[in-house]
Design a protein around this motif. Sequence first.
Motif, short mmCIF file in Angstrom:
data_model
loop_
_atom_site.label_atom_id
_atom_site.label_comp_id
_atom_site.label_asym_id
_atom_site.label_seq_id
_atom_site.Cartn_x
_atom_site.Cartn_y
_atom_site.Cartn_z
N GLY A 325 0.77 -1.23 0.00
CA GLY A 325 0.00 0.00 0.00
C GLY A 325 0.80 1.28 0.00
O GLY A 325 0.22 2.37 0.01
N ASP A 326 2.15 1.20 -0.02
CA ASP A 326 2.98 2.40 -0.04
C ASP A 326 3.74 2.44 -1.36
O ASP A 326 4.70 1.69 -1.57
CB ASP A 326 3.96 2.39 1.13
N GLY A 327 3.32 3.31 -2.27
CA GLY A 327 3.90 3.35 -3.59
C GLY A 327 5.28 3.95 -3.67
O GLY A 327 5.91 3.92 -4.74
N THR A 328 5.79 4.51 -2.56
CA THR A 328 7.12 5.13 -2.57
C THR A 328 8.18 4.29 -1.88
O THR A 328 9.37 4.56 -2.03
CB THR A 328 7.07 6.51 -1.90
N ASP A 329 7.77 3.30 -1.10
CA ASP A 329 8.70 2.46 -0.33
C ASP A 329 9.06 1.22 -1.15
O ASP A 329 8.20 0.41 -1.46
CB ASP A 329 8.05 2.04 0.99
N PRO A 330 10.34 1.03 -1.50
CA PRO A 330 10.73 -0.14 -2.28
C PRO A 330 10.42 -1.47 -1.60
O PRO A 330 10.35 -2.49 -2.28
CB PRO A 330 12.25 0.04 -2.44
N LEU A 331 10.21 -1.45 -0.29
CA LEU A 331 9.92 -2.68 0.44
C LEU A 331 8.43 -2.84 0.77
O LEU A 331 8.06 -3.79 1.46
CB LEU A 331 10.74 -2.74 1.73
N ARG A 332 7.57 -1.90 0.25
CA ARG A 332 6.14 -2.04 0.54
C ARG A 332 5.27 -1.63 -0.64
O ARG A 332 4.05 -1.59 -0.51
CB ARG A 332 5.75 -1.21 1.78
N ASP A 333 5.85 -1.32 -1.78
CA ASP A 333 5.06 -0.88 -2.92
C ASP A 333 4.49 -2.08 -3.68
O ASP A 333 4.74 -3.24 -3.34
CB ASP A 333 5.89 0.01 -3.84
N ALA A 361 7.90 -2.46 -10.68
CA ALA A 361 7.86 -1.92 -9.33
C ALA A 361 7.21 -0.54 -9.35
O ALA A 361 7.58 0.33 -10.16
CB ALA A 361 9.28 -1.82 -8.75
N GLN A 362 6.27 -0.31 -8.44
CA GLN A 362 5.51 0.94 -8.41
C GLN A 362 6.40 2.14 -8.12
O GLN A 362 6.20 3.21 -8.70
CB GLN A 362 4.40 0.82 -7.36
N HIS A 363 7.38 1.98 -7.22
CA HIS A 363 8.21 3.12 -6.85
C HIS A 363 9.12 3.58 -7.99
O HIS A 363 9.71 4.66 -7.92
CB HIS A 363 9.04 2.81 -5.60
#
Length: 388
Positions: A325-333, A361-363
């Motif tokens: 749910g975090d599109g900016t975090d490479p470990l949570r996008d 990857a979103q980020h």
Amino acid sequence: MRRFALFVLWCLVMTTPAWAQSPSVVGPVRSVSQQGLMLDLSLDVLAAAAYFSDQPNLNFGGHDPNSRGFTLENVELALGATVDPYLRADANIVFTLDNGESSVEVEEAYFTTLALPYRLQLIGGQFVTRFGRINPQHPHMWDFADQPVIANRLFGPDGLRNPGVQLSWLAPLPVYLELIASAQNANGETAASFLYNEGEVVGGYTLIARDVHHASDLLYMGRIRTAANPVDTMEMVLGGSALFGPNASDTDARTEIYGADFYAKWRPLSAERGFPFVAFQTEGMWRHYQTPGTPLHDRGLYAQALWGFVPRWVAGARVEYANGGDGTDPLRDHRLRVSPNVTFYPSEFSKWRLQYDADLAQHMGGKTGHAVFLQVEFLIGSHGAHTF
């Protein structure tokens, strides 16, 4: 590096029979019971050449190919022996080389009971947590060159492992049913979803120092696993796992992780040296991570298929999905990865693997990253059977 080499040499000397160390002495033939007291010793080397279309790349696992050029992924010294009729001892000592920096660590060092009643077995020491299928496997057992994305996110670069105890029970039923429970320390770099290390950042929260005061501050796991042979040519294994423990985002925050896994393998009755075969494996995981604010929810899965089409040759494909749910975090996008590969086994003591990764990857703004690996493994010494 020098200490590691000296340690390997010492192990070789200590495991050589006395009669073999002296050419002038001819020793008696050893009995089976005497041979059982000797130390099993092996050295496994895993290395890769890699190309990535983007730098920094998207491989965050501690034993993944992680840079353009060459990577020494894992050098593992495995030692094991029967201590007496009641205990077996095993240890895995790992050497890694990252950007010229060498490190040696005790990955596992534990005992296993051999004679408990009521189909019980106890493990104690430093060991990998038996959650799911991927986490308990050492890197040389993987069917692909890199760690699944969701496993890396929930369990950290080196997987989930810590000192503790584990008790398993094999049910006296006509079908295979095993129950496993463990309690381990919840701190350190090998417990990324739990107490981890002070100062690390998870989901935007900087972790605080949190000591162990009560039994609730430990990490607990429960697992159930069953197996079946619906037909003579197929074997299946189904498992479910759960983890509960504290995390260091706050003084009383907790983490829960749940997982389900499935494995199936088909091979004809006329198989030659295990070929041909088709194997399928999938594993899904979900994490609820409490914080001082909104809890973090991460989920993901991978599914992979292997086809041993002729002796010594295996083709594979893996599809992965992960999202926190975090599109900016490479470990949570949001992450989607597809990985085809082909592996050649000259023998059971070596392999060559060519793999391609297409990674969305979103980020990275929806950009697809590309990677190619050529991996090699060789093993000297005893070679234990892999867990089915």
